[in-house]
Design a protein around this motif. Sequence first.
Motif, PDB file in Angstrom:
ATOM      1  N   SER A 181       0.824  -1.211   0.000  1.00  0.00           N
ATOM      2  CA  SER A 181       0.000   0.000   0.000  1.00  0.00           C
ATOM      3  C   SER A 181       0.858   1.261   0.000  1.00  0.00           C
ATOM      4  O   SER A 181       0.528   2.248  -0.663  1.00  0.00           O
ATOM      5  CB  SER A 181      -0.934   0.001   1.210  1.00  0.00           C
ATOM      6  N   ALA A 182       1.958   1.216   0.739  1.00  0.00           N
ATOM      7  CA  ALA A 182       2.867   2.366   0.764  1.00  0.00           C
ATOM      8  C   ALA A 182       3.479   2.610  -0.610  1.00  0.00           C
ATOM      9  O   ALA A 182       3.572   3.756  -1.073  1.00  0.00           O
ATOM     10  CB  ALA A 182       3.968   2.127   1.799  1.00  0.00           C
ATOM     11  N   LEU A 183       3.905   1.538  -1.258  1.00  0.00           N
ATOM     12  CA  LEU A 183       4.451   1.666  -2.622  1.00  0.00           C
ATOM     13  C   LEU A 183       3.413   2.236  -3.580  1.00  0.00           C
ATOM     14  O   LEU A 183       3.727   3.033  -4.462  1.00  0.00           O
ATOM     15  CB  LEU A 183       4.914   0.305  -3.131  1.00  0.00           C
ATOM     16  N   THR A 184       2.166   1.801  -3.420  1.00  0.00           N
ATOM     17  CA  THR A 184       1.090   2.284  -4.287  1.00  0.00           C
ATOM     18  C   THR A 184       0.882   3.776  -4.107  1.00  0.00           C
ATOM     19  O   THR A 184       0.815   4.531  -5.086  1.00  0.00           O
ATOM     20  CB  THR A 184      -0.221   1.526  -3.983  1.00  0.00           C
ATOM     21  N   ILE A 185       0.787   4.221  -2.854  1.00  0.00           N
ATOM     22  CA  ILE A 185       0.587   5.654  -2.597  1.00  0.00           C
ATOM     23  C   ILE A 185       1.767   6.462  -3.121  1.00  0.00           C
ATOM     24  O   ILE A 185       1.601   7.503  -3.768  1.00  0.00           O
ATOM     25  CB  ILE A 185       0.372   5.894  -1.093  1.00  0.00           C
ATOM     26  N   SER A 186       2.969   5.973  -2.851  1.00  0.00           N
ATOM     27  CA  SER A 186       4.163   6.668  -3.338  1.00  0.00           C
ATOM     28  C   SER A 186       4.150   6.776  -4.859  1.00  0.00           C
ATOM     29  O   SER A 186       4.463   7.823  -5.433  1.00  0.00           O
ATOM     30  CB  SER A 186       5.414   5.922  -2.869  1.00  0.00           C
ATOM     31  N   SER A 187       3.748   5.698  -5.520  1.00  0.00           N
ATOM     32  CA  SER A 187       3.761   5.676  -6.992  1.00  0.00           C
ATOM     33  C   SER A 187       2.681   6.559  -7.590  1.00  0.00           C
ATOM     34  O   SER A 187       2.838   7.078  -8.693  1.00  0.00           O
ATOM     35  CB  SER A 187       3.579   4.238  -7.492  1.00  0.00           C
ATOM     36  N   ILE A 188       1.559   6.696  -6.887  1.00  0.00           N
ATOM     37  CA  ILE A 188       0.504   7.596  -7.367  1.00  0.00           C
ATOM     38  C   ILE A 188       1.033   9.027  -7.404  1.00  0.00           C
ATOM     39  O   ILE A 188       0.802   9.767  -8.358  1.00  0.00           O
ATOM     40  CB  ILE A 188      -0.746   7.484  -6.468  1.00  0.00           C
ATOM     41  N   TYR A 189       1.775   9.396  -6.369  1.00  0.00           N
ATOM     42  CA  TYR A 189       2.359  10.743  -6.315  1.00  0.00           C
ATOM     43  C   TYR A 189       3.581  10.873  -7.216  1.00  0.00           C
ATOM     44  O   TYR A 189       3.705  11.825  -7.988  1.00  0.00           O
ATOM     45  CB  TYR A 189       2.787  11.063  -4.876  1.00  0.00           C
ATOM     46  N   TYR A 190       4.506   9.922  -7.049  1.00  0.00           N
ATOM     47  CA  TYR A 190       5.811  10.024  -7.720  1.00  0.00           C
ATOM     48  C   TYR A 190       6.050   8.744  -8.505  1.00  0.00           C
ATOM     49  O   TYR A 190       6.464   7.731  -7.947  1.00  0.00           O
ATOM     50  CB  TYR A 190       6.941  10.193  -6.695  1.00  0.00           C
ATOM     51  N   TYR A 191       5.795   8.801  -9.787  1.00  0.00           N
ATOM     52  CA  TYR A 191       5.938   7.594 -10.600  1.00  0.00           C
ATOM     53  C   TYR A 191       7.406   7.267 -10.832  1.00  0.00           C
ATOM     54  O   TYR A 191       8.220   8.141 -11.123  1.00  0.00           O
ATOM     55  CB  TYR A 191       5.253   7.785 -11.953  1.00  0.00           C
ATOM     56  N   SER A 192       7.717   5.986 -10.679  1.00  0.00           N
ATOM     57  CA  SER A 192       8.996   5.485 -11.175  1.00  0.00           C
ATOM     58  C   SER A 192       8.782   4.038 -11.582  1.00  0.00           C
ATOM     59  O   SER A 192       8.012   3.313 -10.945  1.00  0.00           O
ATOM     60  CB  SER A 192      10.110   5.587 -10.124  1.00  0.00           C
ATOM     61  N   GLU A 193       9.453   3.653 -12.631  1.00  0.00           N
ATOM     62  CA  GLU A 193       9.281   2.294 -13.135  1.00  0.00           C
ATOM     63  C   GLU A 193       9.754   1.272 -12.110  1.00  0.00           C
ATOM     64  O   GLU A 193       9.185   0.182 -12.002  1.00  0.00           O
ATOM     65  CB  GLU A 193      10.054   2.135 -14.459  1.00  0.00           C
ATOM     66  N   ASP A 194      10.765   1.618 -11.325  1.00  0.00           N
ATOM     67  CA  ASP A 194      11.269   0.696 -10.298  1.00  0.00           C
ATOM     68  C   ASP A 194      10.176   0.325  -9.303  1.00  0.00           C
ATOM     69  O   ASP A 194      10.025  -0.840  -8.925  1.00  0.00           O
ATOM     70  CB  ASP A 194      12.452   1.327  -9.546  1.00  0.00           C
ATOM     71  N   LYS A 195       9.422   1.334  -8.859  1.00  0.00           N
ATOM     72  CA  LYS A 195       8.361   1.067  -7.889  1.00  0.00           C
ATOM     73  C   LYS A 195       7.261   0.197  -8.498  1.00  0.00           C
ATOM     74  O   LYS A 195       6.744  -0.724  -7.854  1.00  0.00           O
ATOM     75  CB  LYS A 195       7.781   2.381  -7.367  1.00  0.00           C
ATOM     76  N   LEU A 196       6.912   0.485  -9.740  1.00  0.00           N
ATOM     77  CA  LEU A 196       5.870  -0.297 -10.405  1.00  0.00           C
ATOM     78  C   LEU A 196       6.311  -1.748 -10.590  1.00  0.00           C
ATOM     79  O   LEU A 196       5.528  -2.689 -10.384  1.00  0.00           O
ATOM     80  CB  LEU A 196       5.525   0.338 -11.754  1.00  0.00           C
ATOM     81  N   LEU A 197       7.571  -1.934 -10.932  1.00  0.00           N
ATOM     82  CA  LEU A 197       8.089  -3.298 -11.094  1.00  0.00           C
ATOM     83  C   LEU A 197       8.121  -4.044  -9.759  1.00  0.00           C
ATOM     84  O   LEU A 197       7.902  -5.263  -9.714  1.00  0.00           O
ATOM     85  CB  LEU A 197       9.487  -3.261 -11.720  1.00  0.00           C
ATOM     86  N   LEU A 198       8.380  -3.331  -8.666  1.00  0.00           N
ATOM     87  CA  LEU A 198       8.331  -3.974  -7.346  1.00  0.00           C
ATOM     88  C   LEU A 198       6.918  -4.490  -7.047  1.00  0.00           C
ATOM     89  O   LEU A 198       6.734  -5.582  -6.507  1.00  0.00           O
ATOM     90  CB  LEU A 198       8.765  -2.992  -6.258  1.00  0.00           C
ATOM     91  N   LEU A 199       5.920  -3.697  -7.411  1.00  0.00           N
ATOM     92  CA  LEU A 199       4.533  -4.125  -7.206  1.00  0.00           C
ATOM     93  C   LEU A 199       4.198  -5.346  -8.058  1.00  0.00           C
ATOM     94  O   LEU A 199       3.576  -6.309  -7.583  1.00  0.00           O
ATOM     95  CB  LEU A 199       3.568  -2.979  -7.533  1.00  0.00           C
ATOM     96  N   LEU A 200       4.611  -5.320  -9.310  1.00  0.00           N
ATOM     97  CA  LEU A 200       4.327  -6.454 -10.204  1.00  0.00           C
ATOM     98  C   LEU A 200       5.077  -7.705  -9.758  1.00  0.00           C
ATOM     99  O   LEU A 200       4.556  -8.826  -9.857  1.00  0.00           O
ATOM    100  CB  LEU A 200       4.682  -6.085 -11.646  1.00  0.00           C
ATOM    101  N   ASP A 201       6.291  -7.515  -9.251  1.00  0.00           N
ATOM    102  CA  ASP A 201       7.040  -8.666  -8.714  1.00  0.00           C
ATOM    103  C   ASP A 201       6.352  -9.237  -7.482  1.00  0.00           C
ATOM    104  O   ASP A 201       6.320 -10.458  -7.280  1.00  0.00           O
ATOM    105  CB  ASP A 201       8.473  -8.241  -8.351  1.00  0.00           C
TER     106      ASP A 201
END
Length: 725
Positions: A181-201
């Motif tokens: 959930s923290a990664l999701t909120i962070s990514s909504i504000y500040y997109y980075s491909e690394d964070k999105l890949l962490l979620l998909l992993d």
Amino acid sequence: MLEIAERERGKIYKSLSEGLVYKAIKQIEYLFEEAIEPTPLLVEKVNEVKSIYSKMTQYIASEDPQRGDIYNKLIITLYEVVDETIDIFILNNLVSSYMYDKRRYYNSIGGADIDKEIVFLKEELKNSITTESLKTIENLQNEIFNIIATSFAVKAKDKDAIYALLNTDEFGVVTSSLVVSALTISSIYYYSEDKLLLLLDAYSKSNNEEVKQRALCGALIVMYIHSKKVNLSKGLKLKVETLSAENNFCDDVRFIFLQFIRSIGIEEVSRTYTQKITELATELNDELLSTIKGRNIEDLKDLESLLEQNPKWLKNLEDSEFEKKLRVVNNLQLEGSDLLISAFSGKKEFPFFKSIQNWLRPYTNEYSEIYEGIKENSKLGDILEKTFFLCNSDRYSLLFSSNLNNLQDLMLTGLPSELNMSDMFEDSIEPSRAEAKLRARLYIQDLYRLFTLSKFNLPKIFSSHINLYEVDALKPIFQDGETLRNIAEFYLSKGHYAYAKTYFKLLSDNNPTDYLLYQKIGYCNQMLKDYKGAIKEYEKADIITRDVWTITSIALCYRLTGDTAKAIEYYKEAQKLEPDNVSFEMQIGYTLLMSNKYKEALDLFYKVDFVTDGTPKTWRAIAWCSLLLGKFDDAQQYYEKVLSESPTSNDYINMGHIYLIKNDINNAQTYYAKSIEMSSYNTENFEDSISKDKDILLNFGVSDIKISILRDIIINNTVSKKNTY
């Protein structure tokens, strides 16, 4: 200040989306000069993009297979520069929100150390469970959540630590879920491909269904919100392709998409589809009758039937496998957030909800504030952990707003003693799949509550539809005919006509001989009040298959555009197919009224009245036509018949008109007053009717001043009467 920042971000985003790279660079440099002092790294990135792009423009004539990938990377870099620049601007200008307040706090103490918090958490998890140990664990979880959620980018040194928090069992489901959930909120504000890949992993590699579904829900939301950036990434496209080859990924994505569709306007879900149609029928009724001299002469139900979906569609749906799935989802909707969002919206004021992470905390009986109480009420704890029609947030709300002993009695009498996740789904769904779908649904409900009910000044991500079809990497998942049709039918069933139309159009492009698709596109256009567009699609369906529903729909749309001649032409075509259906005669009569052909309309209404042995509907039509033709005695006779069987407030108003025209003021007042009485002493309909019918009254010799004075008397008397109740 925040509005200024977002406006500037929007301008640069627009330039980038239109491919105006030089313009975007100039806009960024303007921000550097006027708004913030950029970091050396930001300046370096912009200069590097300028240099590479300048070389690309010089060699545009040459063929370079890598040019597209390089170009996309440059655009992504500029998006990142814009986001970081705006972030610095907001941070420096003291905009208050959860995100920026936490960032400033961490800056004030020299930064946050996630590794230190993880070490402490590992040690604490080894201890025996007590209320105090749980509090310590929760504080550490909260701190880890805040560090990740407020990070602009994932630091290289933190990446492995976050990966471990997500994908190992050592930290427990609650910790891993909160990190997602923290990664999701962070990514909504500040997109980075690394964070999105962490979620998909996390979705791909976690052994826990709660973590998996949270990660996928979060990833899909982030992909939609940042679709402009995601669509440029070749790496993400390949990642999705790889996941699509795995078991259940495509099915999970489709199911989550349906949940996003369900979340559109979720607060208004208590208004049923039928009620929505009735409201539209009322609007269209006014639209039609504004072109007729006078008001409603049709029963609302009569017009409503013209707006109903083709019964053949329902039969078609009932015969499909999708209908069974849709029925299950609809049943869940009745038991889930769609009805409970309003019930629990006022129960989010407890101290528990002052911490953002608690809105997304998985429900567990081992939460410090309830631990001792639940230990003493173990049966209640067992039931709460299996109360799958309540999302996590609402279960905590229920606990904090109730006395535990009373709550136990309520739950024990109101719920079955054993309730499994699979019980909420059809028998054909295996238990593991039932759990996956349920976890996804409940998490979306938790997210919805956080982003719509909380006071953390978060972006309103659910204020617009999360349309996953806009994400290029996900499109192949929705491209097969069955999935497209399922989504289209789901949108249609929920009254989301613009979205439904898009998907039916995609289907019709691949199935040009399926007349039902053109019917549905036409119907969507009709409900969106694009009547000419509706006619065009209905005519395509009519060419393929002659169908009474299509023909009468074309006729209705011509009526709504004011082309009464064409409308009558199509009603007569419908008569040829169903010669014994007298409703077409009525519709032709109504259409003739729109053309001011009162005598012809009256003759038709008399004919129908004779054939049907008389009904209030035909009497009402005859009465109104007679009034318009000046046949007041006939009009009065037929309105008396209507009033003796099934009167409406409008019938009393029309009878009042007749007496007013005859200058019988006392009777006019009596009938006008009865119309208002039928409306529970609300004068709105009366005032509106007098306004609409004023020209008719003037035409028959009633003076303007008489109308005004009488209206004033009626309203004044009504107000006096109303105040006595």
